[in-house]
Each structure stands twice: as structure tokens, then as C-alpha cells.
Design a protein around this motif. Structure first.
Motif, PDB file in Angstrom:
ATOM      1  N   GLU A 131       0.796  -1.246  -0.061  1.00 28.89           N
ATOM      2  CA  GLU A 131      -0.026  -0.161  -0.029  1.00 28.89           C
ATOM      3  C   GLU A 131       0.860   1.297  -0.181  1.00 28.89           C
ATOM      4  O   GLU A 131       0.615   2.196   0.805  1.00 28.89           O
ATOM      5  N   ASP A 134      -0.139   4.977  -5.416  1.00 27.45           N
ATOM      6  CA  ASP A 134      -1.415   5.520  -5.842  1.00 27.45           C
ATOM      7  C   ASP A 134      -1.677   5.248  -7.238  1.00 27.45           C
ATOM      8  O   ASP A 134      -0.657   5.965  -7.898  1.00 27.45           O
ATOM      9  N   VAL A 159       3.459   6.884  -2.667  1.00 28.52           N
ATOM     10  CA  VAL A 159       2.548   7.806  -1.420  1.00 28.52           C
ATOM     11  C   VAL A 159       3.402   8.551  -0.615  1.00 28.52           C
ATOM     12  O   VAL A 159       3.178   9.689  -0.216  1.00 28.52           O
TER      13      VAL A 159
END
Length: 420
Positions: A131, A134, A159
Motif C-alpha cells: 500500500e 497510488d 505515497v
């Protein structure tokens, strides 16, 4: 599909069997030739072998079987039927490039290929295990027709930024999910590079070392030499002043011996001082505010001409400064509409420029030797319009329109310089 044939004639007949219609290239009647006695019948098989290809799309196909008697071809018949071809799905995708790198992000292209025989709608989703990315993907589904390819842009952004240090590797996956059929998963990798390159620290250290070296060289080598030179110059001035004072004392002692001689010497010294002061004042004025022989100012003038097709028009500019001289150094010609015709610039009837309008939209001239225009002379811009141009994405203008921008300097004699 079975095909039943019966000979209701009175003679032996041979029948030629053939499938006609859009399915003909991939259809066949077995057997293709049947011979029957009167009152006899037979059954043939109509076989369909559609290729697994996007060239043959799913749907209903009308077909016919031509039964052509050899002896009586005028009695040929064509029984018809409908074949329903079922859809099949075969979706492939490719991510280009598979690996990218950058400081602030990267751009990928995704190609979705529909090898099936029915249109599909494909949605795109993206995931990354950490994660840390983007991912910009199209929000709407891609509609891909059979046998075609659709492309989409995938923008990858980190990110968090890495200012300095080692690069970081971020794996990610893009999933292309069709309305029917299994999804296609594409793996990719983004290599995030630091914003400040590794050599920036070495460069900063090198610059600091260079600055320290220059400062040390100034303190140890150049500064002592400059100070010694300054002291020597001051000492020379002091010695010259002492010598001048000694000479002045000697002259004063000699002057006291005779009043008459002293008076004459004093008068001569006063005249010399006055002359020196006058010369110094003139020199100071010359050094501080030297007289200017002439005054120079800038000038800019725009000449515009408009004319209907088949006509001509002119725009004059008369230089009316009685004491000045105009020196024309720059000229910009403008044909914004793309008109056709001629544009001329004349000085008192003498052509300076004569150009075809269709050869330019904007053109800039710089004269190494300025064009001189004196008082009373006239610069005239004349346009002959042959055909009005048509600018793209605009309504057709009613007439031709051109312009010329003139710039240069005006030189005027300085009255104060003449008095001095």
C-alpha cells in the motif's frame, strides 16, 4: 443437421448438394453428390464447423442448402434454416512496460485484447502489497469489440517521497476483469528513486572544500601582499608630504630675507593656485557629468491596413520632428488571417520591403544598419488584397488585414552640449 432428399421424378437423377449463405465457408454437406432412382429417397448430413475466431461473431446465421438436379436443373430447390452460434470468451492483456522507475512516479500503458466472438466490457483495478502506491486507472469500463484492442493509461505515484538514500522497489498488480470470462492479472514493478541523487553530498563537500581553500589562500597569500602594497603606498605619500613641507619651510625662510621678493613670490603663488583650482574644477565637471552631444529616445509605431479582396489600402507615418533623426532598427510584419496578396513598405516612394502575404504569418527583421528617416519623410505601409484568408476554426473574415510594428530610436542634438 440431417437433410432428407426424395426423387419424385420418372428418371434416375443425380443431385449436387451445397451450403449457401454466410456460413458457407465453414459448412459442408456429406455426401455432396447423391444419385437416386425414381421414388427412392436418401438422407445427407449438413455439417457446420465454425472457427474459434473473433472473425465469426456470435449470433444467428441464415443458411440454405442448394439441391441441384443434374438432369433438370430448373427444378433446383433451396431449403433454409437458422444456425445459432454461441459466444466464447478469450481475453488477454499486456502491461507496457512491466518495470518502470522515477522520482515522482511513472506511466504505464495497458493493452486489452478481445480474442472472443462477442463484445466485452473490462474493468480495471490495481493493488500493491505494501500500500505504498497510488494507481490512477480509468473509472469507466473499457468496451472491446471482437478482434480489437483497447489501450488505457496507468499512472503510478508513490505515497511517500524518498529524499535521499537507497531506491525502493514496489511490486503491484493490475487486474482486468471482463463481464464474462476469467480475469487477467498483470504483475508490474515500480522502482522509486530518491529525489536528491547520491552525488549531491559529494558535490556539497567538494564545494565546501573549495570555499575553505579559497579563504585560506586569501588569508595566507593575497591578503598580506595587499596590505604590504597599501602600507608602502601610504609611506611613500608620507615621505613626499614631509619633503614638500621641508621645501616649503626653506622657501619661507628665504622669503623672510626680503619683503619685496616675498610679496612677488606670494602673488605668483596665488595666481598659480587660482589657475590650478580652475583646472581642477573643470576636470571634476568633466569626470562627474560629461556633456552629451545628443539625446537618444526610443520610438515604437504600429501601422495597420485593411482592404477588401481586389482592392488596396495604405497606412502612412510622417516623421515630423524638425531637429531629430529616426533610426529604424526593427520591423515585425503580421498576417494573422493568412491572406493572399502583397505587402509593401516604402520611404518617400522608395520600396524598402515588398513581400507576398501568403509566404508568412509573422516575420521579424533586424537592420544592422538602421534605416534613417529625417523630418518630413514618410513611411507608408501598402497592402494589395487578392484573396481573404480563412483562419482555422473561425468564421471567414470580411477583408484582408495586416500590420507592421516599427521600432527604433530618435536622435536629437543636446543644446547644453553645444553651449559648453
Amino acid at each position: 443437421m440431417p437433410l432428407h432428399i426424395r426423387n419424385d421424378g420418372e428418371i434416375v437423377e443425380e443431385y449436387k448438394l451445397e451450403v449457401v449463405g454466410p456460413s458457407g465457408p465453414w459448412s459442408e454437406v456429406v455426401p455432396g453428390l447423391v444419385s437416386l432412382y425414381p421414388g427412392q429417397d436418401a438422407t445427407a448430413s449438413v455439417e457446420f464447423r465454425p472457427p474459434r475466431s473473433a472473425a465469426v461473431q456470435a449470433g444467428e446465421f441464415l443458411y440454405g442448402v442448394q439441391v441441384l438436379p443434374t438432369e433438370h436443373p430448373e427444378e433446383a430447390v433451396v431449403p433454409e434454416g437458422v444456425l445459432s452460434l454461441l459466444p466464447f470468451y478469450e481475453t488477454t492483456a499486456e502491461l507496457m512496460p512491466r518495470t518502470s522507475r522515477g522520482r515522482f512516479g511513472a506511466l504505464h500503458r495497458l493493452a486489452v485484447d478481445n480474442r472472443g466472438n462477442i463484445p466485452i466490457a473490462v474493468t480495471l483495478t490495481g493493488t500493491d502489497p505494501g500500500e505504498m502506491l497510488d494507481m490512477g486507472l480509468p473509472e469507466e469500463a473499457l468496451t472491446v469489440e471482437p478482434g480489437t484492442v483497447q489501450f488505457a493509461h496507468v499512472r503510478i505515484r508513490p505515497v511517500r517521497k524518498i529524499w535521499r538514500g537507497m531506491s525502493a522497489t514496489h511490486p503491484f498488480a493490475i487486474t482486468a476483469t471482463p463481464t464474462d470470462g476469467p480475469p487477467v492479472v498483470l504483475d508490474g514493478t515500480y522502482l522509486q528513486e530518491p529525489i536528491l541523487p547520491a552525488w549531491i553530498t559529494k558535490a556539497a563537500i567538494a564545494l565546501l572544500a573549495l570555499a575553505v581553500g579559497l579563504f585560506a589562500a586569501w588569508q595566507l597569500l593575497f591578503k598580506p601582499a595587499v596590505e604590504a602594497t597599501a602600507k608602502a603606498a601610504v609611506q611613500d605619500s608620507v615621505n613626499q608630504a614631509g619633503q614638500s613641507a621641508s621645501e616649503a619651510a626653506t622657501k619661507a625662510s628665504e622669503a623672510s630675507a626680503g619683503a619685496a621678493d616675498a610679496g612677488v613670490a606670494a602673488q605668483s603663488a596665488g595666481e598659480a593656485a587660482t589657475s590650478a583650482a580652475t583646472s581642477a574644477e573643470k576636470a571634476s565637471q568633466a569626470a562627474g557629468n560629461p556633456p552629451q552631444p545628443e539625446i537618444v529616445s526610443s520610438i515604437a509605431k504600429r501601422l495597420e491596413v485593411e482592404s477588401a479582396a481586389g482592392a488596396s489600402s495604405s497606412a502612412p507615418f510622417v516623421f515630423d520632428n524638425p531637429t531629430g533623426v529616426l533610426k529604424l532598427t526593427d520591423l515585425v510584419l503580421n498576417n494573422p488571417q493568412g491572406d493572399f496578396g502583397r505587402l509593401r513598405l516604402e520611404l518617400d516612394g522608395v520600396p524598402l520591403l515588398d513581400m507576398a502575404l501568403e509566404n508568412f504569418r509573422d516575420m521579424d527583421y533586424h537592420f544592422l544598419t538602421p534605416v534613417r528617416v529625417t523630418a518630413g519623410q514618410s513611411l507608408t505601409l501598402t497592402m494589395s488584397c487578392n484573396r481573404v484568408g480563412s483562419p482555422p476554426d473561425q468564421a471567414a473574415p470580411p477583408q484582408c488585414k495586416s500590420a507592421a510594428f516599427l521600432s527604433g530610436t530618435i536622435t536629437i542634438p543636446n543644446p547644453s552640449s553645444a553651449q559648453q
